[in-house]
Design an enzyme around this catalytic site. Structure first.
Site, short mmCIF file in Angstrom:
data_model
loop_
_atom_site.label_atom_id
_atom_site.label_comp_id
_atom_site.label_asym_id
_atom_site.label_seq_id
_atom_site.Cartn_x
_atom_site.Cartn_y
_atom_site.Cartn_z
N HIS A 457 0.84 -1.20 0.00
CA HIS A 457 0.00 0.00 0.00
C HIS A 457 0.88 1.25 0.00
O HIS A 457 0.92 2.02 0.97
CB HIS A 457 -0.94 -0.01 1.21
CG HIS A 457 -2.00 -1.06 1.13
ND1 HIS A 457 -1.90 -2.27 1.79
CD2 HIS A 457 -3.18 -1.09 0.46
CE1 HIS A 457 -2.98 -3.00 1.54
NE2 HIS A 457 -3.77 -2.31 0.74
N HIS A 461 1.20 1.47 -5.73
CA HIS A 461 -0.18 0.95 -5.76
C HIS A 461 -1.16 2.08 -6.07
O HIS A 461 -2.09 1.90 -6.86
CB HIS A 461 -0.51 0.32 -4.40
CG HIS A 461 -1.97 0.00 -4.23
ND1 HIS A 461 -2.63 -0.95 -4.96
CD2 HIS A 461 -2.90 0.55 -3.39
CE1 HIS A 461 -3.91 -1.00 -4.59
NE2 HIS A 461 -4.09 -0.10 -3.64
N HIS A 497 -6.64 7.30 -2.07
CA HIS A 497 -7.42 6.26 -1.39
C HIS A 497 -6.62 5.44 -0.39
O HIS A 497 -7.21 4.76 0.46
CB HIS A 497 -8.08 5.33 -2.42
CG HIS A 497 -7.22 4.20 -2.87
ND1 HIS A 497 -6.22 4.35 -3.81
CD2 HIS A 497 -7.21 2.89 -2.52
CE1 HIS A 497 -5.64 3.18 -4.01
NE2 HIS A 497 -6.22 2.28 -3.24
N ASP A 615 -9.03 -1.14 -7.60
CA ASP A 615 -8.30 -1.50 -6.39
C ASP A 615 -8.06 -3.01 -6.32
O ASP A 615 -7.09 -3.46 -5.70
CB ASP A 615 -9.10 -1.03 -5.17
CG ASP A 615 -8.23 -0.89 -3.93
OD1 ASP A 615 -6.99 -0.81 -4.06
OD2 ASP A 615 -8.80 -0.83 -2.82
N ASN A 618 -5.27 -6.30 -9.60
CA ASN A 618 -3.99 -6.99 -9.79
C ASN A 618 -4.13 -8.34 -10.49
O ASN A 618 -3.35 -8.63 -11.42
CB ASN A 618 -3.29 -7.20 -8.43
CG ASN A 618 -2.91 -5.91 -7.75
OD1 ASN A 618 -2.73 -5.86 -6.55
ND2 ASN A 618 -2.80 -4.83 -8.52
N GLN A 666 -4.37 -17.14 -3.61
CA GLN A 666 -4.68 -16.38 -4.82
C GLN A 666 -5.82 -17.02 -5.60
O GLN A 666 -6.67 -16.32 -6.15
CB GLN A 666 -3.43 -16.24 -5.69
CG GLN A 666 -2.37 -15.32 -5.10
CD GLN A 666 -2.91 -13.95 -4.76
OE1 GLN A 666 -3.49 -13.26 -5.60
NE2 GLN A 666 -2.75 -13.54 -3.50
N PHE A 669 -8.88 -16.20 -3.62
CA PHE A 669 -9.14 -14.76 -3.76
C PHE A 669 -9.82 -14.46 -5.09
O PHE A 669 -10.78 -13.69 -5.16
CB PHE A 669 -7.80 -14.03 -3.65
CG PHE A 669 -7.88 -12.54 -3.82
CD1 PHE A 669 -8.77 -11.78 -3.06
CD2 PHE A 669 -7.05 -11.88 -4.72
CE1 PHE A 669 -8.83 -10.40 -3.21
CE2 PHE A 669 -7.10 -10.51 -4.87
CZ PHE A 669 -7.99 -9.77 -4.11
#
Length: 803
Positions: A457, A461, A497, A615, A618, A666, A669
């Site tokens: 972060h 990013h 953000h 956001d 990725n 992952q 996710f």
């Protein structure tokens, strides 16, 4: 329906999967998680399917052959219902028909064959009269005044609600035919009891849904609307009221009247019974709707129930699966945690005695003294590799910009460089009279407030999210939909953000009784802090980039930026997803099929989801970039885990560097968070996000292939595992939904863990027909044999204790 799908050859040229020489369908690529029957279904019957678990309305049959020189025969009767246990389905007209004619209902089976031919022709050729302009532009009367007033709605001119407005007066929801080839997310599973739901009834089953042109509706409110439309149309058919002028709510173009005399008594009674059943289901749904809750909350609660079942099943498979489930549940489901807050150290006590009158983290920096309009570099920062940087920035409008390379070439100023480039690209400096030296001063000050020692972060990013938002704003589907002020707000919100992010989660700050958690009452702690810092920096010397905005513009921009950044709180993910999916599906089953976006609530909802997608983008980027982001987020997680270990706290899921399963995390996710979100966004802007979904699938396949396959443990290890079972993990969800069934509340099940010192990992994620990804045949057979000998015993990831 399976027999139908396999017996009718695909029309030549009707789909990308058909060859150019005839009707033979090409086999779907191996990586696509769908059956192939959808290539063989004729395009003459586009339709939406709606999913709810209790009843089933039979689908319309294919049109009968018409004798030449004779009037068309009466419409065929509905076929008998499917076998018991089939997923409940409801049909509405296709997106293509809906956009073309602004709203056919689900009695489309009564239309003449000529109308169906026109629909088929439009789908196959893309010829859609009246939609020659951009699919989502405002009408011509808005082109000079296409400004949306955040407080008062649309500006003067023709209203999008005006019946004379063209179909382009908003965001037109396209038919999603290409999408039908791709594996859908867990949202499309039946919401009936998970254990009693056979694989064949899943969204991806050839029996349930492998039909070219299907679009399943899963949000409860949209289902109710479509069912009520079915009731309305059936009532009209049963009472011979078809000749009545179509209402604004349910326009019926060229629908022939049905003579009651042509229907047998048995068929008449059957249709009446099905209509009553449909109405009863609608009443059941509406009775559970509480006045203090929004209709999208029905979808949110449903999605949470379904995700809870998926995670419970995943957690039963292995310790790593349990850890992935815990991480997703704790991060994305807005759960309330009961934790034992450790006693603060003496240093922390002294720190907490300081007054809270100022925003923490704001540093006094001086960037303005050396900047003048005449000496500002080409990209806002001085660099010895300006030409190379310019070459990289040529891709600023493309998905997958190499942001790490830009950070390297700009002297670790990617946020300043990319923001400056985008402002120039969109002409925002001129539109809002922003002095370029003020912009650079603010951007450098903002970038300095991102922590360079935070692995994920950080300013890179932030730059990545800004550029991703910029690309999403430029999608053809959203051309001319948002005003310049809304675009400025979205890009500004993306930039701030995560400013001053400390590299730990909201829950860590709450658990440690931090000053930020106290200031923001444990509610979206970091998101509130990012907003406070981002707006506070505007007050620094020569940093007010909004100095020339009117008071009303500043207020509107601030309101939008706050709403967008607060929506990046990952615990709000399910609510945000449910809101967007409900909005999209509701418009699909209403008369227009056009998402007007004529009020602030709808417009900010799209912008919130856009930045939320950016956001969580990725996994949709090229694999090289995705892997770098994965390494960074895991490094940040592990640092938090080390801090928790030092404090004697329970280590958060996925934060223990000794036993985290990166690859499996992952895959989970993507399956449970990223894919459902991007799938819904792709529905909104179809077909503009198809390449993004393709990349997401490829990346998931890569991470799945890297998960080590687990050999079955030796008999001695199995016995040791049974003796050393640890505490079981159970998922619980508290839903704000009265009348929830006991099976829904108690759907969490317990997991039995094996403490054997094995480094093996068992792959278990969502598949197109089940929630388990099969291993190779040998391992699968061993797993079955093991399961018979010791039910529900997981395979340990390592010899370290579970967190």
């Amino acid at each position: 329906m399976e027999a139908e799908g396999s017996s009718v050859p695909a029309r030549a040229g009707s789909h990308e999967g058909s060859d150019s020489s005839g009707g033979a369908a090409l086999k779907a690529p191996k990586h696509l998680w769908r059956h192939e029957q959808h290539h063989q279904y004729p395009l003459r019957q586009p339709q939406f399917r709606l999913l709810h678990p209790h009843h089933h309305l039979p689908p319309p049959p294919p049109p009968s052959p018409q004798p030449q020189l004779q009037p068309p025969p009466p419409p065929p009767l509905p076929p008998p219902p499917p076998p018991p246990g089939a997923t409940r389905g409801r049909y509405a007209s296709s997106g293509a028909s809906r956009v073309r004619h602004r709203g056919y209902s689900d009695t489309e089976r009564y239309l003449y064959c000529r109308a169906m031919d026109r629909t088929s022709y439009a789908v196959e050729t893309g010829h859609r009269p009246g939609l020659k302009k951009s699919r989502m532009s405002w009408p011509s009367s808005f082109q000079g005044l296409r400004r949306f007033d955040v407080d008062n709605g649309t500006s003067a001119g023709r209203s999008p609600l005006d019946p004379m407005t063209s179909p382009g007066s908003g965001l037109i929801l396209q038919a999603n035919f290409v999408h039908s080839q791709r594996r859908e997310s867990f949202l499309y599973r039946s919401d009936s009891d998970y254990d009693l739901s056979p694989k064949s009834m899943s969204r991806n089953s050839s029996i349930a849904s492998d039909i070219h042109g299907d679009d399943l509706i899963v949000t409860p409110f949209a289902q109710v609307l479509a069912s009520l439309r079915t009731v309305r149309n059936n009532f009209a058919a049963l009472t011979n009221l078809q000749d009545r002028a179509p209402s604004k709510r349910s326009p019926m173009c060229n629908q022939p009247s049905i003579n009651k005399a042509t229907i047998t008594e048995e068929a008449y009674q059957k249709l009446a019974s099905e209509t009553l059943e449909e109405l009863d289901w609608c009443l059941d749904q509406l009775e559970t709707l509480q006045t203090r809750h929004s209709v999208s909350e029905m979808a949110s609660n449903k999605f949470k129930r379904m995700l809870n079942r998926e995670l419970t099943h995943l957690s039963e498979m292995s310790r790593s699966g349990n850890q992935v489930s815990e991480y997703i549940s704790n991060t994305f489901l807005d759960k309330q945690h009961e934790v034992e807050i450790p006693s603060p150290t003496q240093k922390e006590k002294e720190k907490k005695k300081r007054p809270m009158s100022q925003i923490s983290g704001v540093k006094k920096l001086m960037h303005s003294s050396s900047l003048t309009n005449s000496c500002i570099p080409r990209f806002g920062v001085k660099t010895e590799q300006e030409d190379v940087l310019a070459k990289e920035l040529e891709d600023v409008n493309k998905w997958g910009l190499h942001v790490f390379r830009i950070a390297e070439l700009s002297g670790n100023r990617p946020l300043t460089v990319i923001m400056h480039t985008i402002f120039q690209e969109r002409d925002l400096l001129k539109t809002f009279k922003i002095p370029v030296d003020t912009l650079i001063t603010y951007l450098m000050t903002l970038e300095d407030h991102y922590h360079a020692d935070v692995a994920y972060h950080n300013n890179i990013h932030a730059a990545d999210v800004v550029q991703s938002t910029h690309v999403l704003l430029s999608t053809p589907a959203l051309e001319a939909v948002f005003t310049d002020l809304e675009i400025l707000a979205a890009i500004f919100a993306s930039a701030i953000h995560d400013v001053d992010h400390p590299g730990v989660s909201n829950q860590f700050l709450i658990n440690t009784n931090s000053e930020l958690a106290l200031m923001y009452n444990d509610s979206s702690v970091l998101e509130n802090h990012h907003l406070a810092v981002g707006f506070k920096l505007l007050q620094e010397e020569n940093c007010d980039i909004f100095q020339n905005l009117t008071k009303k513009q500043r207020q509107s921009l601030r309101k939008m930026a706050i709403d967008i950044v607060l929506a990046t709180d990952m615990s709000k993910h399910m609510n945000l997803l449910a809101d967007l999916k409900t909005m999209v599906e509701t418009k699909k089953v209403t008369s227009s099929g056009v998402l007007l976006l004529d009020n602030y609530s709808d417009r900010i909802q799209v912008l919130q989801n856009m930045v939320h997608c950016a956001d969580l983008s990725n996994p949709t980027k090229p694999l090289q970039l995705y892997r770098q982001w994965t390494d960074r987020i895991m490094e940040e997680f592990f640092r938090q885990g080390d801090r928790e270990r030092e404090r004697g706290m329970e280590i958060s899921p996925m934060c223990d560097k000794h036993n985290a399963s990166v690859e499996k995390s992952q895959v989970g996710f993507i399956d449970y968070i990223v894919h459902p979100l991007w799938e819904t966004w792709a529905d909104l802007v179809h077909p503009d996000a198809q390449d993004i979904l393709d990349t997401l699938e490829d990346n998931r396949e890569w991470y799945q292939s890297t998960i080590p396959q687990s050999p079955s443990p030796a008999p001695d290890d199995q016995e040791d595992g049974r003796q050393g079972q640890t505490e079981k993990f159970q998922f619980e969800l508290t839903l704000e939904e009265d009348g929830e069934s006991d099976t829904e509340k108690d759907s969490g099940s317990q997991v039995e863990e094996d403490t054997s010192c094995s480094d093996s990992k068992t792959l278990c994620t969502q598949d197109s027909e089940s929630t388990e990804i099969p291993l190779d045949e040998q391992v699968e057979e061993e797993a079955v044999a093991e399961e018979e000998s010791q039910p529900q015993t997981g395979v340990a990831d390592d010899c370290c204790p579970d967190t």
